[in-house]
Design an enzyme around this catalytic site. Sequence first.
Site, mmCIF file in Angstrom:
data_model
loop_
_atom_site.group_PDB
_atom_site.id
_atom_site.type_symbol
_atom_site.label_atom_id
_atom_site.label_comp_id
_atom_site.label_asym_id
_atom_site.label_seq_id
_atom_site.Cartn_x
_atom_site.Cartn_y
_atom_site.Cartn_z
ATOM 1 N N ASN A 110 0.874 -1.180 0.000
ATOM 2 C CA ASN A 110 0.000 0.000 0.000
ATOM 3 C C ASN A 110 0.910 1.229 0.000
ATOM 4 O O ASN A 110 1.515 1.544 1.024
ATOM 5 C CB ASN A 110 -0.885 -0.043 1.259
ATOM 6 C CG ASN A 110 -1.684 1.238 1.448
ATOM 7 O OD1 ASN A 110 -1.778 2.069 0.542
ATOM 8 N ND2 ASN A 110 -2.261 1.405 2.624
ATOM 9 N N TRP A 111 1.000 1.873 -1.153
ATOM 10 C CA TRP A 111 1.909 3.025 -1.263
ATOM 11 C C TRP A 111 1.329 4.294 -0.651
ATOM 12 O O TRP A 111 1.997 5.311 -0.575
ATOM 13 C CB TRP A 111 2.264 3.258 -2.734
ATOM 14 C CG TRP A 111 3.399 2.384 -3.215
ATOM 15 C CD1 TRP A 111 4.002 1.368 -2.526
ATOM 16 C CD2 TRP A 111 4.073 2.471 -4.488
ATOM 17 N NE1 TRP A 111 5.008 0.809 -3.287
ATOM 18 C CE2 TRP A 111 5.071 1.460 -4.496
ATOM 19 C CE3 TRP A 111 3.926 3.271 -5.616
ATOM 20 C CZ2 TRP A 111 5.925 1.253 -5.588
ATOM 21 C CZ3 TRP A 111 4.772 3.066 -6.706
ATOM 22 C CH2 TRP A 111 5.767 2.072 -6.692
ATOM 23 N N LYS A 112 0.068 4.241 -0.236
ATOM 24 C CA LYS A 112 -0.586 5.423 0.355
ATOM 25 C C LYS A 112 -0.385 6.645 -0.562
ATOM 26 O O LYS A 112 -0.368 6.482 -1.767
ATOM 27 C CB LYS A 112 -0.055 5.669 1.766
ATOM 28 C CG LYS A 112 -0.103 4.404 2.631
ATOM 29 C CD LYS A 112 0.143 4.672 4.069
ATOM 30 C CE LYS A 112 0.131 3.360 4.830
ATOM 31 N NZ LYS A 112 0.118 3.522 6.259
ATOM 32 N N HIS B 54 -9.482 1.327 5.320
ATOM 33 C CA HIS B 54 -8.189 1.537 5.992
ATOM 34 C C HIS B 54 -8.383 2.552 7.120
ATOM 35 O O HIS B 54 -9.169 3.499 6.986
ATOM 36 C CB HIS B 54 -7.159 2.042 4.969
ATOM 37 C CG HIS B 54 -5.761 2.015 5.491
ATOM 38 N ND1 HIS B 54 -5.298 2.946 6.390
ATOM 39 C CD2 HIS B 54 -4.749 1.151 5.271
ATOM 40 C CE1 HIS B 54 -4.035 2.659 6.688
ATOM 41 N NE2 HIS B 54 -3.678 1.571 6.023
ATOM 42 N N GLU C 135 -6.694 4.950 8.034
ATOM 43 C CA GLU C 135 -6.417 6.343 7.646
ATOM 44 C C GLU C 135 -7.620 6.948 6.917
ATOM 45 O O GLU C 135 -7.876 8.148 7.028
ATOM 46 C CB GLU C 135 -5.134 6.406 6.804
ATOM 47 C CG GLU C 135 -3.909 6.176 7.686
ATOM 48 C CD GLU C 135 -2.695 5.601 6.986
ATOM 49 O OE1 GLU C 135 -2.643 5.603 5.738
ATOM 50 O OE2 GLU C 135 -1.794 5.125 7.698
ATOM 51 N N GLU D 276 -5.259 -4.697 10.930
ATOM 52 C CA GLU D 276 -4.201 -3.698 11.086
ATOM 53 C C GLU D 276 -4.427 -2.915 12.376
ATOM 54 O O GLU D 276 -5.195 -1.932 12.378
ATOM 55 C CB GLU D 276 -4.216 -2.722 9.908
ATOM 56 C CG GLU D 276 -4.013 -3.364 8.564
ATOM 57 C CD GLU D 276 -3.431 -2.374 7.567
ATOM 58 O OE1 GLU D 276 -2.398 -2.692 6.996
ATOM 59 O OE2 GLU D 276 -3.999 -1.294 7.390
ATOM 60 N N GLY E 102 2.910 2.112 10.855
ATOM 61 C CA GLY E 102 3.953 3.122 10.671
ATOM 62 C C GLY E 102 4.719 3.465 11.935
ATOM 63 O O GLY E 102 5.443 4.459 11.974
ATOM 64 N N SER F 93 3.591 -2.265 10.419
ATOM 65 C CA SER F 93 5.046 -2.338 10.631
ATOM 66 C C SER F 93 5.655 -3.682 10.231
ATOM 67 O O SER F 93 6.584 -4.161 10.880
ATOM 68 C CB SER F 93 5.405 -1.994 12.083
ATOM 69 O OG SER F 93 5.055 -0.643 12.366
ATOM 70 N N GLY G 78 2.784 -1.178 4.331
ATOM 71 C CA GLY G 78 2.846 0.239 3.972
ATOM 72 C C GLY G 78 4.276 0.654 3.659
ATOM 73 O O GLY G 78 4.782 0.426 2.561
ATOM 74 N N GLY G 79 4.943 1.238 4.656
ATOM 75 C CA GLY G 79 6.276 1.816 4.455
ATOM 76 C C GLY G 79 7.273 0.897 3.756
ATOM 77 O O GLY G 79 8.006 1.333 2.858
HETATM 78 C C1 PEP Z 1 -0.754 0.214 6.338
HETATM 79 O O1 PEP Z 1 -1.058 1.357 6.633
HETATM 80 O O2 PEP Z 1 -1.497 -0.454 5.587
HETATM 81 C C2 PEP Z 1 0.472 -0.324 6.905
HETATM 82 C C3 PEP Z 1 0.474 -1.580 7.218
HETATM 83 O O3 PEP Z 1 1.512 0.549 7.107
HETATM 84 P P1 PEP Z 1 2.975 0.193 7.689
HETATM 85 O O4 PEP Z 1 3.418 -1.112 7.055
HETATM 86 O O5 PEP Z 1 3.828 1.350 7.260
HETATM 87 O O6 PEP Z 1 2.840 0.069 9.160
#
Ligand code: PEP
Length: 254
Positions: free
Chosen positions: A10-12, A93, A95, A165, A171, A211, A232-233
């Site tokens: 997920n590149w957000k 999500h 966010e 999640e 993050g 994470s 994500g990241g």
């Molecule tokens: C996400 O927001 O979908 C996510 C899992 O982010 P991260 O891996 O950066 O915690």
Amino acid sequence: MAERPYIVGNWKMNGTRAMLSEARAIDRGAQRLMKVEVALAPPFTLIHPVHREAEQIAVGAQDCSAAPDGAHTGDISATMAADAGAKFVILGHSERRQDHGESDATVRAKAEAAFAAGLKVILCCGETEETRDAGKAEAFVTRQLEASLPETVDGAAERLSVAYEPIWAIGTGRTPTVEDVAAMHNAIRALLVKLYGEEAGNEIRILYGGSVKPENAGELLAADNVGGALVGGASLTAESFLGIVNAAAELLER
Ligand code: PEP
């Protein structure tokens, strides 16, 4: 772990055309690790360019409107996302729930619109730190999920995935214990069986997100009822994302 683990990036709100080289590298890496299903959800602006270049990975959207078309300035319908090349959409999500006030009912309506447009859906759920500390995480997540999922889904085993999640793990570099992940995924599994029956309920993949990195992916993916990861990241570079895909592939060899 699922027969074919599902690892989704997920590149957000990250990425311009300069990042297409990373998507290409991810696609090349996925071609070498075909036992793992690899997918990428870039921002809307990159769905079509990534779709045009990808030979192996599926490309998806990070959201869609519940409406089919019309006067909704700035929104993108599920049909538009599919037209650009999306095969799936991430919905609910945390966010989106936080930044855009999306309720469970909104998420459910979006999921229904996405299925109607032929997209697969990854539906997200997760608790805050306060809810976990209060010992109410499982009750909260299963209630949130039940209110966000459509009551019926044709071909649910194939077309629906759930992503657990925990909000406090997104993050932050913090993750729940493997035992806590397994307990939550088992509770989600029981709900999916209740909603969609034994067969589909047991096959729907439940992804863990929060994470995930190459260093911790192996132990998280090995937990009970974890069928993949939403990343994500660590999905922003091919090197770290493929490290996670590799960890999934290695588990399959065991
Ligand atoms: C996400 O927001 O979908 C996510 C899992 O982010 P991260 O891996 O950066 O915690």
